[in-house]
Scaffold this active site. Structure first.
Site, PDB file in Angstrom:
ATOM      1  N   GLY A  58       0.861  -1.188   0.000  1.00 43.66           N
ATOM      2  CA  GLY A  58       0.000   0.000   0.000  1.00 43.66           C
ATOM      3  C   GLY A  58       0.897   1.238   0.000  1.00 43.66           C
ATOM      4  O   GLY A  58       1.877   1.293   0.772  1.00 43.66           O
ATOM      5  N   ALA A  59       0.539   2.220  -0.829  1.00 43.76           N
ATOM      6  CA  ALA A  59       1.434   3.350  -1.097  1.00 43.76           C
ATOM      7  C   ALA A  59       1.925   4.086   0.153  1.00 43.76           C
ATOM      8  O   ALA A  59       3.129   4.286   0.345  1.00 43.76           O
ATOM      9  CB  ALA A  59       0.734   4.312  -2.043  1.00 43.76           C
ATOM     10  N   ARG A 100      10.081  -1.510  -4.598  1.00 47.01           N
ATOM     11  CA  ARG A 100       8.860  -1.550  -5.428  1.00 47.01           C
ATOM     12  C   ARG A 100       8.819  -0.274  -6.261  1.00 47.01           C
ATOM     13  O   ARG A 100       8.967   0.819  -5.710  1.00 47.01           O
ATOM     14  CB  ARG A 100       7.597  -1.678  -4.562  1.00 47.01           C
ATOM     15  CG  ARG A 100       7.466  -3.063  -3.949  1.00 47.01           C
ATOM     16  CD  ARG A 100       6.083  -3.315  -3.417  1.00 47.01           C
ATOM     17  NE  ARG A 100       5.141  -3.666  -4.459  1.00 47.01           N
ATOM     18  CZ  ARG A 100       3.827  -3.715  -4.269  1.00 47.01           C
ATOM     19  NH1 ARG A 100       3.316  -3.405  -3.101  1.00 47.01           N
ATOM     20  NH2 ARG A 100       3.017  -4.062  -5.255  1.00 47.01           N
ATOM     21  N   GLN A 205      -6.157  -8.502  -2.413  1.00 50.86           N
ATOM     22  CA  GLN A 205      -6.122  -7.556  -1.282  1.00 50.86           C
ATOM     23  C   GLN A 205      -7.528  -7.084  -0.890  1.00 50.86           C
ATOM     24  O   GLN A 205      -7.767  -6.721   0.259  1.00 50.86           O
ATOM     25  CB  GLN A 205      -5.262  -6.320  -1.630  1.00 50.86           C
ATOM     26  CG  GLN A 205      -3.789  -6.604  -1.771  1.00 50.86           C
ATOM     27  CD  GLN A 205      -3.412  -6.800  -3.226  1.00 50.86           C
ATOM     28  OE1 GLN A 205      -4.166  -7.378  -3.991  1.00 50.86           O
ATOM     29  NE2 GLN A 205      -2.238  -6.356  -3.603  1.00 50.86           N
ATOM     30  N   ASP A 246      -1.397   4.733  -6.267  1.00 50.16           N
ATOM     31  CA  ASP A 246       0.024   4.584  -5.945  1.00 50.16           C
ATOM     32  C   ASP A 246       0.857   5.730  -6.526  1.00 50.16           C
ATOM     33  O   ASP A 246       1.993   5.931  -6.127  1.00 50.16           O
ATOM     34  CB  ASP A 246       0.539   3.250  -6.463  1.00 50.16           C
ATOM     35  CG  ASP A 246      -0.210   2.112  -5.790  1.00 50.16           C
ATOM     36  OD1 ASP A 246      -1.316   1.776  -6.263  1.00 50.16           O
ATOM     37  OD2 ASP A 246       0.286   1.604  -4.768  1.00 50.16           O
TER      38      ASP A 246
HETATM   39  O1  MRU Z   1       0.327  -3.976  -4.564  1.00 54.55           O
HETATM   40  P1  MRU Z   1      -0.223  -3.197  -3.408  1.00 54.55           P
HETATM   41  O2  MRU Z   1      -1.140  -3.976  -2.553  1.00 54.55           O
HETATM   42  O3  MRU Z   1       0.848  -2.471  -2.641  1.00 54.55           O
HETATM   43  O4  MRU Z   1      -1.065  -2.102  -4.169  1.00 54.55           O
HETATM   44  C1  MRU Z   1      -1.460  -0.942  -3.616  1.00 54.55           C
HETATM   45  C2  MRU Z   1      -2.897  -0.950  -3.463  1.00 54.55           C
HETATM   46  O5  MRU Z   1      -3.383  -1.575  -2.569  1.00 54.55           O
HETATM   47  C3  MRU Z   1      -3.779  -0.207  -4.296  1.00 54.55           C
HETATM   48  O6  MRU Z   1      -3.450  -0.013  -5.583  1.00 54.55           O
HETATM   49  C4  MRU Z   1      -4.265   1.022  -3.558  1.00 54.55           C
HETATM   50  O7  MRU Z   1      -5.437   1.448  -4.092  1.00 54.55           O
HETATM   51  C5  MRU Z   1      -3.277   2.133  -3.562  1.00 54.55           C
HETATM   52  S1  MRU Z   1      -2.256   2.077  -2.217  1.00 54.55           S
HETATM   53  C6  MRU Z   1      -3.060   3.132  -1.169  1.00 54.55           C
END
Ligand code: MRU
Length: 367
Positions: A58-59, A100, A205, A246
């Site tokens: 998650g960002a 990432r 997720q 993200d």
């Molecule tokens: O691959 P992840 O689980 O790190 O991806 C991020 C997300 O969960 C989503 O894209 C989300 O909407 C943005 S992160 C707040």
């Protein structure tokens, strides 16, 4: 957010720092919803690995993890040579940034920490400033999510059915979340609504994390298969879409988010359903000029070819679902064009994607 486990309710942050042991503390998200466990990383390399392996994801959460990881790396340095120290910090920065590629929050967070530690005259001073800046990043993440909740709650009316994709909840941030913040604020205001969580293959997720959070928070919700949203929209069963991001391009309003977001935005536009994106300021990339230039993470094909789950005996296991001798392609994110987005919910208000650049001072454009 509060978590209730075996009848006991406790408040947790997704990411925090244990200064005594120079360790970043993380909720082990790969185990949820089956097990709630906090782990600690012993050095910055382990912190970077936790980001890459999605122990934390998650960002905003990986942004705070990277900020703490940079401070952790800086604090571990022994010696007095400031030049050597700067070279060491550059290595730590790169290791964490490479973990990432799509979310811009880790880079924005670490740039902030680096800038704030630079005025320190001694190494000890810089180390102190680094940790203070990382703590400030984490606290600001929480404040931003709370403000998003206040602005976004106005979009939610009694009886609404809301669709969300992936997890942009408190697990994806330090606390509160972005896409979920308006829901939690609306709930506090006494509004009644229902949330559809896209399952969000391949890592699910939505089914595992968002559904767990909403259940913890006692928000009415159901998980739907990724392919079900179009059908529900066609039948008038979705009134509003809120997702996270993200990376949002401050110059164009394009939005990178979990794979499948673009599909939902196209469907929402077809059915004239408002489509909102909720972000803290750390998710804005002020440099890139085209969504096409956003680095899109490609993950291992095993995520598409099978799924992780828990057996009746409580063991976490991977099951192959796909044809044994077929391969897979696994892009983790897609980019939604600005014209498909009704509004961006930010800590400074709700703006049209094309208004971000105009609002850059309020949105933390670095001077
Ligand atoms: O691959 P992840 O689980 O790190 O991806 C991020 C997300 O969960 C989503 O894209 C989300 O909407 C943005 S992160 C707040």
């Amino acid at each position: 957010m509060n978590v209730t486990l075996r009848g006991r309710t406790e408040h947790f942050r997704t990411v925090s720092f244990d200064a005594k042991n120079n360790s970043v503390r993380l909720i082990e998200q790969r185990l949820l919803p089956h097990e709630f466990k906090i782990i600690g990383t012993k050095d910055f390399c382990e912190t970077a690995k936790a980001i890459a392996d999605m122990v934390v994801r998650g960002a905003g959460a990986i942004g705070a993890t990277a900020a703490y990881g940079l401070a952790q790396g800086a604090l571990a340095f022994r010696g007095r040579d400031l030049k050597k120290f700067s070279r060491h910090v550059a290595t730590v920065y790169q290791t964490l940034a490479d973990a990432r590629p799509t979310a811009v929050d880790p880079v924005n967070a670490m740039n902030d920490v680096r800038q704030k530690m630079t005025p320190g005259k001694t190494m000890a001073e810089r180390q102190f400033l680094a940790l203070a800046a990382a703590e400030e990043f984490a606290n600001e993440d929480v404040r931003h999510c709370e403000a998003i909740g206040q602005y976004g709650a106005k979009l939610i009316r009694n009886g609404m059915k809301i669709l969300t994709h992936c997890n942009a909840g408190w697990l994806a941030f330090v606390d509160v979340g972005t896409a979920t913040a308006p829901m939690y604020a609306a709930q506090t205001q006494g509004k009644k609504f229902h949330v559809f969580c896209d399952e969000t293959r391949p890592r699910s997720q939505g089914a595992s994390l968002t559904a767990w959070e909403l259940a913890q928070q006692k928000v009415s919700h159901q998980i739907i298969a990724d392919n079900a949203a179009g059908h529900l929209m066609q039948r008038g069963e979705i009134d509003l879409v809120i997702v996270g991001s993200d990376r949002v391009l401050g110059r164009t309003g394009e939005v990178a988010n979990k794979i499948g977001t673009y599909t939902k935005a196209v469907l929402a536009a077809r059915h004239k359903i408002p489509f909102y994106v909720a972000i803290p300021c750390s998710t804005i990339d002020w440099n890139l000029r085209r969504g096409f230039d956003i680095p899109i993470e490609e993950r291992h094909e095993s995520e598409v070819l099978g799924a992780w789950g828990v057996t009746k005996t409580g063991h976490r296991e991977y099951l192959r679902v796909a044809n044994p001798n077929s391969g897979a392609r696994n892009p983790g994110f897609d980019v939604t064009p600005a014209e498909l987005i009704t509004g961006i919910i930010t800590p400074a208000g709700i703006f049209k994607p094309g208004e971000l650049w105009q609002q850059r001072r309020e949105l933390g454009y670095p001077i």
